[in-house]
Design an enzyme around this catalytic site. Structure first.
Site, PDB file in Angstrom:
ATOM      1  N   PHE A 236       9.326  39.650  49.564  1.00 17.02           N
ATOM      2  CA  PHE A 236       8.922  38.329  50.068  1.00 17.02           C
ATOM      3  C   PHE A 236       7.655  37.803  49.408  1.00 17.02           C
ATOM      4  CE2 PHE A 236      10.623  40.912  53.703  1.00 17.02           C
ATOM      5  CZ  PHE A 236      11.920  40.442  53.611  1.00 17.02           C
ATOM      6  N   THR A 464      18.390  40.549  47.817  1.00 14.24           N
ATOM      7  CA  THR A 464      19.027  39.241  47.639  1.00 14.24           C
ATOM      8  C   THR A 464      20.452  39.326  47.131  1.00 14.24           C
ATOM      9  OG1 THR A 464      17.935  39.186  45.495  1.00 14.24           O
ATOM     10  CG2 THR A 464      16.870  38.001  47.273  1.00 14.24           C
ATOM     11  N   ASN A 627      27.690  33.664  44.919  1.00 10.93           N
ATOM     12  CA  ASN A 627      28.393  34.494  45.888  1.00 10.93           C
ATOM     13  C   ASN A 627      28.214  33.874  47.260  1.00 10.93           C
ATOM     14  OD1 ASN A 627      28.700  36.601  48.003  1.00 10.93           O
ATOM     15  ND2 ASN A 627      29.078  37.965  46.279  1.00 10.93           N
ATOM     16  N   THR A 630      26.457  36.429  49.979  1.00 11.15           N
ATOM     17  CA  THR A 630      25.030  36.708  49.810  1.00 11.15           C
ATOM     18  C   THR A 630      24.205  35.426  49.902  1.00 11.15           C
ATOM     19  OG1 THR A 630      25.218  36.609  47.394  1.00 11.15           O
ATOM     20  CG2 THR A 630      25.441  38.775  48.434  1.00 11.15           C
ATOM     21  N   GLU A 701      14.366  31.071  48.596  1.00 12.41           N
ATOM     22  CA  GLU A 701      13.238  30.532  49.340  1.00 12.41           C
ATOM     23  C   GLU A 701      13.508  29.214  50.057  1.00 12.41           C
ATOM     24  OE1 GLU A 701       9.366  31.888  46.943  1.00 12.41           O
ATOM     25  OE2 GLU A 701      11.115  31.504  45.698  1.00 12.41           O
TER      26      GLU A 701
END
Length: 734
Positions: A236, A464, A627, A630, A701
């Site tokens: 992060f 991720t 994807n 995800t 983000e």
């Protein structure tokens, strides 16, 4: 079947849920010792004395390293070139100065973790403390520091004239607190020397950066450092920089003559490895009666550290999101004796969008306009700062889709006008935006004699889904089934890739992987068309396609052969190729951003002031989704974090001493399952080929951006109380 865009389960999922994935602290090395950091308990001053004798004599203790005996770091590079000092954010026991509370001041190395912890408690430290600069209000009054790589002031038009002409004006101050990253995996480093060569197993989002910066700090050549990080348990942003503990682990390993593992305790995650800085943002907005923005002024002050500067770029979304006639932004730094702040998910955009989108909402109420209508009235068809077109923008459609799915048309506009029994119901919304970033990246691909492929890039998977999406990109480019492709990352011995931050991994590494795989496939096609024994002999390479592990004629798919057969007849050696991709001149031609719209419903208890969020609807424009599964996870993770930012997250600093008072996961509150209601997420079809050849922008983000503002706007609609100070806790509503 085309793999890109499919909701493929994570290729590394089974390894993670069965515990077989090896994280940084889990690499088994022979004779491994354990290290523990000792931290300062004052915010400014010097170490007057440090008594390590008792600790050094305790069972199992191999060494105690402090400023008195730490290896002196060389000031010259190999070859005699002048070496700059180590990066100023590092505290490497080179002197007795204390610059913040929680600074590393000693390292204990022992056979076991328990022995190291016990010895660390036995060290006695006496300080010569100095008055610490810990008052944000006083720091604002000192001459502000400027950071040269960030624009401190931007302007267009005449804001004073715009404010004077406006029929409605807003002048409001918004504040956000210090927030700390709390990834499940704390920072961890294993350092191992073999002669003059160093291997670091590090929990990092930037293996190449750690390689270069650790070499610089230690005064050795970068090629003598290898960094390995195949799995990262969340970052992060805090794992984007290299922090002191990494180099200290290397110094400890050299001192002990053994591999050394150094894992930060949870409480140690709250000072020496960064945090989101607190901000104070003043907005002055003027609009005419029709809702046209005539002037926007956004003044930001964020805190930084004495030791090193960090600017939270809060004004970034303000400068590009709305087509105001005039605009001015300023940013200042208030310097405190604390640990250096750093990037935290959507740095600048998360904090800045809270203030911007609340100010726009306040203006909508002042004008008695629908908040969506006001945003559409000021919709920027091109980048208003750079006066160039966006590479792609579907924000209007985001508003439309999210509003319809949320049921926005049923909203009554007056505050406190909607209820569910006694409970106050509020509906709020906000815009999301995040810049589309990419950096140079390299990859390597190899098609093996058995028809499988191996693809590598020195990137990262910080949760991720990089393993998975790169496998999809590679499979499509190679023309192989997904199960025949193995993608590897997380090692500086692999082709170099950039930091996994700024939502740029998919956008940077994806094109490099695509090019490497395409080059390997084309080499194989060239072999086939030149091979007299191949059914494809004599045809043009452009007439041949790769699919399902076969090479076939496009016009006659029945004519072809397996890839493995081509390799077997031509020496039986793997066919390999490199690929690299980097941005070009496109950023001079287009402004590149992702966009979204977030709609939130809140329920507020009128007596207790408690806030619940039963549902959220959000729609995003992020280019090609690599994807679907995800991507949804990334959007959802960002939205949930936005709820935490709005309602819970705050590092409670004891400003007398500059130390976090809630440095644990019991007192530092983050959302749990019970706090999260229904989340409805849509990603619009898109293909931003102006940005890169895959048309894909990063999405890690943008999910957090705008959520805090949407919650705050919904709370105002429910209660009639405008909370401009995050987090929105019950004491601010009763």
């Amino acid at each position: 079947m085309i793999q890109i865009g499919q909701a493929i389960p994570r290729t590394d999922g089974r390894l993670k849920v069965t515990g077989a994935a090896t994280f940084s602290a889990e690499h088994p090395l022979p004779r491994m010792a354990h290290a523990v950091l000792l931290q300062s308990t004052i915010a400014r001053g010097h170490i007057a004395s440090i008594d390590t004798a008792r600790a050094a004599a305790m069972p199992g203790v191999l060494a105690v390293m402090s400023h008195r005996n730490a290896p002196r770091l060389p000031r010259e590079k190999p070859g005699g070139e002048e070496q700059k000092p180590p990066p100023p954010r590092l505290n490497l026991l080179q002197d007795d100065e204390v610059k913040y509370n929680g600074q590393p001041i000693a390292v204990v190395i022992a056979d076991t973790l328990e022995q190291a912890q016990d010895a660390a408690r036995a060290i006695k430290v006496r300080y010569a403390a100095q008055p610490a600069r810990l008052d944000f209000k006083a720091a604002k009054l000192r001459k502000p520091k400027e950071q040269p790589d960030r624009p401190m002031q931007t302007s267009r038009g005449d804001v004073q004239a715009g404010l004077a002409q406006a029929s409605q004006r807003i002048d409001a101050l918004y504040t956000t607190p210090v927030e700390n990253h709390n990834p499940m995996e704390p920072h961890a480093t294993i350092a191992s020397w073999e002669g003059d060569r160093l291997t670091l197993y590090d929990a990092t989002q930037n293996i190449s950066g750690v390689k270069k910066n650790s070499a610089r700090a230690l005064g050795i050549a970068p090629e003598k450092v290898r960094v390995v990080s195949p799995y990262v348990g969340g970052g992060f942003g805090c794992k984007g920089n290299m922090w002191s503990h990494v180099v200290l682990a290397a110094m400890a390993a050299r001192m002990a003559g053994r591999p050394v593992k150094l894992v930060l305790e949870r409480t140690q995650m709250f000072a020496p490895v960064g945090a989101r800085p607190m901000t104070e943002q003043r907005f002055r907005v003027g609009a005419n009666a029709q809702g046209r923005l005539l002037a926007v002024v956004h003044d930001t002050i964020s805190h930084t550290a004495t030791q090193d500067d960090f600017t939270e770029p809060c004004s970034s979304p303000t400068r590009i999101l709305y087509a105001s006639d005039s605009l001015q932004t300023t940013q200042q730094l208030a310097t405190l004796d604390v640990g250096v702040p750093t990037y935290m998910r959507a740095p600048g955009e998360a904090s800045g969008s809270f203030a911007l989108e609340c100010a726009i909402d306040e203006m909508a109420y002042a004008l008695k306009m629908d908040p969506v209508a006001l945003r559409l009235q000021n919709y920027a068809e091109q980048d208003p700062e750079k006066n160039i077109p966006f590479s792609a923008k579907q924000l209007r459609e985001c508003y439309k889709v999210a509003a319809e799915r949320f049921g926005w048309s049923r909203r009554t506009s007056a505050p406190r006008s909607m209820r569910a029994g006694r409970t106050l119901v509020g509906w709020g919304m906000a815009t999301a935006t995040y810049p589309a970033n990419r950096m140079p990246a390299k990859a390597w691909a190899s098609i093996a004699p058995d028809g499988t492929a191996q693809v590598r890039s020195g990137s990262h998977d910080i949760g991720t889904g990089t393993y998975t999406i790169m496998t999809q990109v590679a499979a499509d480019a190679l023309g192989l089934p997904l199960e025949k492709v193995r993608f590897e990352l997380g090692d500086t011995a692999m082709p170099e890739a950039p930091v996994s931050g700024g939502s740029m991994t998919a956008a940077s590494v994806g094109p490099a992987v695509h090019r490497a795989c395409t080059a390997a496939r084309d080499k194989l096609v060239a072999l086939a068309v030149a091979d007299q024994s191949s059914p494809l002999h004599g045809f043009n390479a452009s007439e041949v396609e790769a699919a399902g592990g076969w090479l076939r004629l496009r016009a006659n798919p029945e004519r072809g052969e397996p890839m493995a057969a081509v390799i077997a007849r031509n020496g039986g050696q793997a066919v390999s190729a490199d690929g690299d991709a980097k941005p070009g001149e496109e950023k001079k031609q287009y402004s590149m951003h992702s966009f979204g719209a977030v709609f939130v419903e809140v329920h507020v208890d009128p007596d207790l002031g408690t806030v619940r969020v039963p549902r959220i609807a959000a729609c995003y424009d992020v280019g090609t989704v690599l994807n679907a599964k995800t991507a949804r996870s990334q959007f959802m993770g960002g939205i949930v974090w936005g709820l935490g930012m709005a309602l819970m997250e705050k590092t409670e600093m004891d400003w007398r001493y500059g130390r976090a008072a809630n440095a644990n996961l019991a007192d530092y509150h983050v959302p749990v399952n019970a706090d999260v209601g229904e989340i409805d997420i849509v990603a619009l079809p898109g293909n931003d080929t102006h940005f890169n050849e895959l048309g894909a922008r990063g999405i890690g983000e943008i999910g957090i951006v705008g959520v805090a503002a949407a919650v705050a706007n919904a709370v105002y609609h429910a209660t009639g109380k405008r909370v401009r100070d995050l987090p929105i806790t019950l004491d601010k509503l009763v």
